[in-house]
Write a protein that holds these residues in place. Sequence first.
Motif, PDB file in Angstrom:
ATOM      1  N   GLU A  38       2.940  -4.524  -7.566  1.00  0.00           N
ATOM      2  CA  GLU A  38       3.633  -3.415  -6.850  1.00  0.00           C
ATOM      3  C   GLU A  38       2.904  -2.583  -5.977  1.00  0.00           C
ATOM      4  OE1 GLU A  38       6.721   0.292  -8.533  1.00  0.00           O
ATOM      5  OE2 GLU A  38       5.316  -0.798  -9.794  1.00  0.00           O
ATOM      6  N   LEU A  39       1.641  -2.051  -6.399  1.00  0.00           N
ATOM      7  CA  LEU A  39       1.014  -1.276  -5.434  1.00  0.00           C
ATOM      8  C   LEU A  39       0.615  -2.186  -4.333  1.00  0.00           C
ATOM      9  CD1 LEU A  39      -1.011   0.615  -8.369  1.00  0.00           C
ATOM     10  CD2 LEU A  39       0.598   1.831  -6.956  1.00  0.00           C
ATOM     11  N   ALA A  40       0.099  -3.158  -4.437  1.00  0.00           N
ATOM     12  CA  ALA A  40      -0.439  -4.156  -3.407  1.00  0.00           C
ATOM     13  C   ALA A  40       0.821  -4.215  -2.192  1.00  0.00           C
ATOM     14  CB  ALA A  40      -0.768  -5.581  -3.973  1.00  0.00           C
ATOM     15  N   ARG A  41       1.992  -4.359  -2.957  1.00  0.00           N
ATOM     16  CA  ARG A  41       3.134  -4.333  -1.831  1.00  0.00           C
ATOM     17  C   ARG A  41       3.430  -3.074  -1.390  1.00  0.00           C
ATOM     18  NH1 ARG A  41       6.232  -9.196  -5.195  1.00  0.00           N
ATOM     19  NH2 ARG A  41       5.448 -10.640  -3.778  1.00  0.00           N
ATOM     20  N   GLU A  42       2.884  -2.129  -1.737  1.00  0.00           N
ATOM     21  CA  GLU A  42       3.205  -0.813  -1.076  1.00  0.00           C
ATOM     22  C   GLU A  42       1.895   0.038  -0.342  1.00  0.00           C
ATOM     23  OE1 GLU A  42       3.704   2.090  -4.635  1.00  0.00           O
ATOM     24  OE2 GLU A  42       5.697   0.943  -4.919  1.00  0.00           O
ATOM     25  N   ASN A  43       0.841  -1.364  -0.011  1.00  0.00           N
ATOM     26  CA  ASN A  43      -0.373  -0.993   0.685  1.00  0.00           C
ATOM     27  C   ASN A  43      -1.072   0.179   0.033  1.00  0.00           C
ATOM     28  OD1 ASN A  43       0.571  -2.988   2.667  1.00  0.00           O
ATOM     29  ND2 ASN A  43       1.919  -1.378   3.511  1.00  0.00           N
ATOM     30  N   PHE A  44      -0.971   0.265  -1.390  1.00  0.00           N
ATOM     31  CA  PHE A  44      -1.743   1.332  -1.990  1.00  0.00           C
ATOM     32  C   PHE A  44      -3.329   1.337  -1.985  1.00  0.00           C
ATOM     33  CE2 PHE A  44      -3.844   2.877  -5.824  1.00  0.00           C
ATOM     34  CZ  PHE A  44      -3.393   4.412  -5.568  1.00  0.00           C
ATOM     35  N   TYR A  45      -3.618  -0.201  -2.273  1.00  0.00           N
ATOM     36  CA  TYR A  45      -5.088  -0.535  -2.168  1.00  0.00           C
ATOM     37  C   TYR A  45      -5.686  -0.361  -0.932  1.00  0.00           C
ATOM     38  CZ  TYR A  45      -4.248  -1.215  -7.220  1.00  0.00           C
ATOM     39  OH  TYR A  45      -4.093  -0.903  -8.443  1.00  0.00           O
ATOM     40  N   ASP A  46      -5.142  -0.563   0.117  1.00  0.00           N
ATOM     41  CA  ASP A  46      -5.565  -0.830   1.545  1.00  0.00           C
ATOM     42  C   ASP A  46      -6.657   0.463   1.831  1.00  0.00           C
ATOM     43  OD1 ASP A  46      -4.134  -2.971   1.382  1.00  0.00           O
ATOM     44  OD2 ASP A  46      -2.898  -2.385   3.275  1.00  0.00           O
ATOM     45  N   GLY A  47      -7.894   0.071   2.088  1.00  0.00           N
ATOM     46  CA  GLY A  47      -8.767   1.165   2.575  1.00  0.00           C
ATOM     47  C   GLY A  47      -9.263   1.718   1.139  1.00  0.00           C
ATOM     48  N   ILE A  48      -9.059   1.412   0.243  1.00  0.00           N
ATOM     49  CA  ILE A  48      -9.876   2.046  -1.066  1.00  0.00           C
ATOM     50  C   ILE A  48     -11.235   1.389  -1.434  1.00  0.00           C
ATOM     51  CG2 ILE A  48      -9.710   2.274  -3.476  1.00  0.00           C
ATOM     52  CD1 ILE A  48      -6.812   2.983  -3.186  1.00  0.00           C
ATOM     53  N   ILE A  49     -12.017   2.352  -1.528  1.00  0.00           N
ATOM     54  CA  ILE A  49     -13.366   2.100  -1.738  1.00  0.00           C
ATOM     55  C   ILE A  49     -13.714   1.456  -3.296  1.00  0.00           C
ATOM     56  CG2 ILE A  49     -14.610   3.388   0.026  1.00  0.00           C
ATOM     57  CD1 ILE A  49     -15.575   5.108  -2.342  1.00  0.00           C
ATOM     58  N   PHE A  50     -14.818   0.768  -3.380  1.00  0.00           N
ATOM     59  CA  PHE A  50     -15.241   0.387  -4.687  1.00  0.00           C
ATOM     60  C   PHE A  50     -16.382   1.576  -4.973  1.00  0.00           C
ATOM     61  CE2 PHE A  50     -13.502  -3.530  -3.846  1.00  0.00           C
ATOM     62  CZ  PHE A  50     -12.918  -4.003  -4.742  1.00  0.00           C
ATOM     63  N   HIS A  51     -16.091   2.486  -5.867  1.00  0.00           N
ATOM     64  CA  HIS A  51     -16.467   3.637  -5.870  1.00  0.00           C
ATOM     65  C   HIS A  51     -17.797   3.901  -7.003  1.00  0.00           C
ATOM     66  CE1 HIS A  51     -13.322   4.224  -8.944  1.00  0.00           C
ATOM     67  NE2 HIS A  51     -14.225   4.692  -9.632  1.00  0.00           N
ATOM     68  N   ARG A  52     -17.707   2.617  -7.899  1.00  0.00           N
ATOM     69  CA  ARG A  52     -18.483   2.691  -9.025  1.00  0.00           C
ATOM     70  C   ARG A  52     -18.928   1.082  -9.172  1.00  0.00           C
ATOM     71  NH1 ARG A  52     -17.124   2.672 -15.062  1.00  0.00           N
ATOM     72  NH2 ARG A  52     -19.288   3.301 -15.988  1.00  0.00           N
ATOM     73  N   VAL A  53     -20.291   0.591  -8.672  1.00  0.00           N
ATOM     74  CA  VAL A  53     -20.656  -0.606  -8.683  1.00  0.00           C
ATOM     75  C   VAL A  53     -22.026  -0.709  -9.469  1.00  0.00           C
ATOM     76  CG1 VAL A  53     -21.048  -2.814  -7.302  1.00  0.00           C
ATOM     77  CG2 VAL A  53     -19.402  -1.142  -6.480  1.00  0.00           C
TER      78      VAL A  53
END
Length: 157
Positions: A38-53
Motif C-alpha cells: 500500500e505504501l509503495a503504491r502511494e510512493n511513500f518510500y520514494d526518496g527515503i534513505i537507509f538511516h541505519r546500516v
Amino acid sequence: MADIKDPENTLILDTTKGEVVIELLTEEAPEHAARIKELARENFYDGIIFHRVIDGFMAQGGDPTGSGMGGSKKPDLKAEFNDTKHVRGVCSMARSQNPNSANSQFFICFDDATFLDKQYTAWGRVIEGMENVDEFSRGEPPKNPDSITTMKVAADA
C-alpha cells in the motif's frame, strides 16, 4: 532478471546502488505485506534513505524523517511473528519496544540475525539484488546515506 512468480506480491526497489527485488511473504505476514505494498503504491518510500546500516547485521529504512523516529500516518500494525528465519536477504519490520508498533520502517538482513526470530515480523525476502544492498554506506546514520529512488509493486511496473 529475477524470476518473478507473483508480480502482485513482488516489490522492485530502485536504489542508489541498483535494483533490489523483494518477494512478499503474504502467507506469513499478510497485514505487513499489504501495508508495504500500500505504501509503495502511494510512493511513500520514494526518496527515503537507509538511516541505519550496520555491517554484518542489517540496513534499515522506511522513515520519512531519516531519524529513525518517523513513520507513515497509518495506524501501527499488530505483530505477525512467524517462523521465517532472520537470515541474509530477509526483510522485516522495525518497531519500538512495543511489539505492536511496526508502521513503515523495515530492515534487510545482511547476515544471520536469528536472535530476532519471533520478535520481529518478517514480511519479505530479497530474490535479486542483494549485492546492491551489500554496497549501502554504513553508519547510524551513514555520512552519505543510500536511498530508495522508487519502490514499485512489480504488477504496476
